[in-house]
Design a protein around this motif. Structure first.
Motif, short mmCIF file in Angstrom:
data_model
loop_
_atom_site.label_atom_id
_atom_site.label_comp_id
_atom_site.label_asym_id
_atom_site.label_seq_id
_atom_site.Cartn_x
_atom_site.Cartn_y
_atom_site.Cartn_z
N ARG A 23 -8.37 12.10 4.55
CA ARG A 23 -7.38 11.78 5.56
C ARG A 23 -8.09 11.33 6.83
O ARG A 23 -9.17 11.84 7.16
CB ARG A 23 -6.49 12.99 5.82
N PRO A 24 -7.52 10.38 7.57
CA PRO A 24 -8.24 9.82 8.72
C PRO A 24 -8.60 10.85 9.78
O PRO A 24 -9.67 10.78 10.38
CB PRO A 24 -7.27 8.77 9.27
N GLU A 25 -7.72 11.84 9.98
CA GLU A 25 -8.00 12.84 11.02
C GLU A 25 -9.11 13.81 10.61
O GLU A 25 -9.63 14.56 11.45
CB GLU A 25 -6.72 13.61 11.37
N LEU A 26 -9.48 13.79 9.33
CA LEU A 26 -10.53 14.69 8.85
C LEU A 26 -11.89 14.00 8.73
O LEU A 26 -12.88 14.67 8.43
CB LEU A 26 -10.15 15.29 7.50
N ALA A 27 -11.94 12.71 8.96
CA ALA A 27 -13.20 11.98 8.76
C ALA A 27 -14.33 12.53 9.63
O ALA A 27 -15.42 12.82 9.14
CB ALA A 27 -12.99 10.49 9.05
N GLU A 28 -14.08 12.68 10.92
CA GLU A 28 -15.13 13.19 11.80
C GLU A 28 -15.54 14.62 11.45
O GLU A 28 -16.74 14.91 11.36
CB GLU A 28 -14.68 13.09 13.26
N PRO A 29 -14.59 15.55 11.25
CA PRO A 29 -14.98 16.90 10.84
C PRO A 29 -15.76 16.93 9.53
O PRO A 29 -16.70 17.72 9.39
CB PRO A 29 -13.65 17.63 10.72
N VAL A 30 -15.38 16.08 8.57
CA VAL A 30 -16.10 16.04 7.29
C VAL A 30 -17.54 15.57 7.50
O VAL A 30 -18.49 16.20 7.00
CB VAL A 30 -15.36 15.12 6.29
N LEU A 31 -17.72 14.48 8.23
CA LEU A 31 -19.07 13.97 8.47
C LEU A 31 -19.90 14.97 9.29
O LEU A 31 -21.09 15.15 9.03
CB LEU A 31 -18.98 12.63 9.18
N ASP A 32 -19.26 15.63 10.26
CA ASP A 32 -19.97 16.64 11.04
C ASP A 32 -20.41 17.81 10.17
O ASP A 32 -21.50 18.35 10.34
CB ASP A 32 -19.09 17.15 12.17
N ALA A 44 -4.03 2.24 2.46
CA ALA A 44 -3.01 3.23 2.79
C ALA A 44 -3.28 3.95 4.11
O ALA A 44 -2.46 4.76 4.55
CB ALA A 44 -2.89 4.25 1.66
N GLY A 45 -4.43 3.68 4.73
CA GLY A 45 -4.75 4.29 6.02
C GLY A 45 -5.71 5.45 5.95
O GLY A 45 -5.97 6.11 6.97
N PHE A 46 -6.28 5.72 4.78
CA PHE A 46 -7.26 6.79 4.63
C PHE A 46 -8.65 6.31 5.03
O PHE A 46 -8.91 5.09 5.07
CB PHE A 46 -7.28 7.29 3.19
N HIS A 47 -9.53 7.25 5.30
CA HIS A 47 -10.92 6.94 5.57
C HIS A 47 -11.67 6.89 4.24
O HIS A 47 -11.53 7.77 3.40
CB HIS A 47 -11.55 8.03 6.45
N ALA A 48 -12.51 5.86 4.05
CA ALA A 48 -13.41 5.79 2.91
C ALA A 48 -14.74 5.23 3.39
O ALA A 48 -14.76 4.23 4.12
CB ALA A 48 -12.83 4.92 1.81
N SER A 49 -15.83 5.89 3.02
CA SER A 49 -17.14 5.45 3.49
C SER A 49 -18.22 6.08 2.64
O SER A 49 -17.95 6.89 1.74
CB SER A 49 -17.35 5.85 4.96
N ARG A 50 -19.46 5.74 2.95
CA ARG A 50 -20.61 6.47 2.44
C ARG A 50 -20.69 7.80 3.16
O ARG A 50 -20.01 8.04 4.16
CB ARG A 50 -21.89 5.65 2.68
N LEU A 51 -21.55 8.70 2.67
CA LEU A 51 -21.67 10.04 3.27
C LEU A 51 -22.18 10.01 4.70
O LEU A 51 -21.93 10.95 5.46
CB LEU A 51 -22.61 10.91 2.43
N ASP A 52 -22.89 8.95 5.07
CA ASP A 52 -23.38 8.86 6.45
C ASP A 52 -22.38 8.15 7.36
O ASP A 52 -22.68 7.87 8.53
CB ASP A 52 -24.74 8.15 6.50
N GLY A 53 -21.20 7.84 6.83
CA GLY A 53 -20.17 7.18 7.61
C GLY A 53 -20.24 5.67 7.59
O GLY A 53 -19.37 5.00 8.15
N ALA A 105 0.83 -1.20 0.00
CA ALA A 105 0.00 0.00 0.00
C ALA A 105 0.87 1.25 0.00
O ALA A 105 1.98 1.24 0.55
CB ALA A 105 -0.89 0.01 1.24
N PRO A 106 0.38 2.34 -0.58
CA PRO A 106 1.13 3.59 -0.53
C PRO A 106 1.23 4.09 0.91
O PRO A 106 0.34 3.85 1.72
CB PRO A 106 0.28 4.56 -1.38
#
Length: 258
Positions: free
Chosen positions: A242-251, A214-223, A137-138
């Motif tokens: 990026r994983p640290e942005l997953a919660e802020p993005v969903l919020d 690679a450690g990134f977050h990937a999901s549907r829009l509802d998480g 993985a990258p």
């Protein structure tokens, strides 16, 4: 077994080889057709055709017992509904960009969905000679930005992307294919890719597999998790970030909708 017998390719090696070789065929075809003055539509159609034919032949030869879900063949392989192993492929993602001279934001997607999870995947960006695999993985890139960078479609700004841009104060950039956008996040050129206009499973399967490996977050829009090989090939929405942005993005998306 003879020690001289060639070692069988792993699924990840096979996916990477297919992505690379398909990409090389497409690069050569594109250059030749542009040199001959071929039309935009002819270049697009020829690219779709040569890529699908090559991949169908390789999969039939080397993975004959596996089912296939492909953009160019649609849902014709009914074996996939009872199969443990299904290759989900997009032979040419970003056909529009492929038909435009000078554009490099098009991709080849190869993914294996095995027993309800990704078994292997690869995405190639042939115009820049790059391939990204689940194994190896990258690395997750280190980035330092004052504001997150959000990547969106060339011709539309999804409502969810607008919410994320406003909620996180993100700077927006635009690219073509889904694979090119997701790999821009993997490369560290962008931080967030949000799509809510609907797409097909083959548009996001390989990019999401590589991103998650690679450690990134990937999901549907509802998480919720991305699930592939569904009977309906349509997938309404998709996030890679990026994983640290997953919660802020969903919020940002769901806080604005409450």
């Amino acid at each position: 077994m003879s020690s001289t017998m060639a070692r069988a390719e792993t699924d990840a090696e096979f996916a990477s080889r297919l992505a690379i070789q398909t990409g090389r065929l497409l690069v050569e075809l594109r250059a030749a057709m542009f040199a001959e003055g071929a039309s935009y539509w002819d270049v697009k159609d020829a690219g779709d055709s040569i890529a699908q034919e090559f991949l169908a032949r390789e999969l039939h030869t080397h993975r004959p017992d596996d089912a296939v879900l492909s953009e160019e063949e649609g849902t014709t392989d009914q074996r996939r509904f009872g199969a443990d192993r299904v290759w989900i492929i997009d032979p040419l993602d970003g056909t529009r960009e492929f038909g435009e001279p000078g554009r490099d934001d098009w991709a080849v997607h190869i993914a294996l969905w095995e027993n309800g999870a990704f078994g292997a995947a690869a995405v190639s960006l042939p115009a820049i000679g790059a391939v990204f695999s689940t194994d190896p993985a990258p690395p997750l890139p280190v980035v330092h930005r004052a504001h997150p960078r959000l990547i969106t479609s060339r011709n539309r700004a999804p409502y969810s992307a607008i919410l994320v841009a406003e909620g996180l104060g993100a700077d927006a950039i635009r690219l073509g294919s889904a694979g090119a956008k997701a790999m821009a996040v993997v490369l560290g050129h962008a931080d967030i890719y949000v799509h809510d206009g609907g797409m097909y499973q083959w548009d996001s399967a390989a990019p999401s597999a590589v991103a998650m490996a690679a450690g990134f977050h990937a999901s549907r829009l509802d998480g919720s998790p991305l699930v592939y090989n569904a009977r309906d090939p349509w997938l309404p929405d998709f996030i890679v970030c990026r994983p640290e942005l997953a919660e802020p993005v969903l919020d940002a998306i769901w806080g604005a909708r409450r």
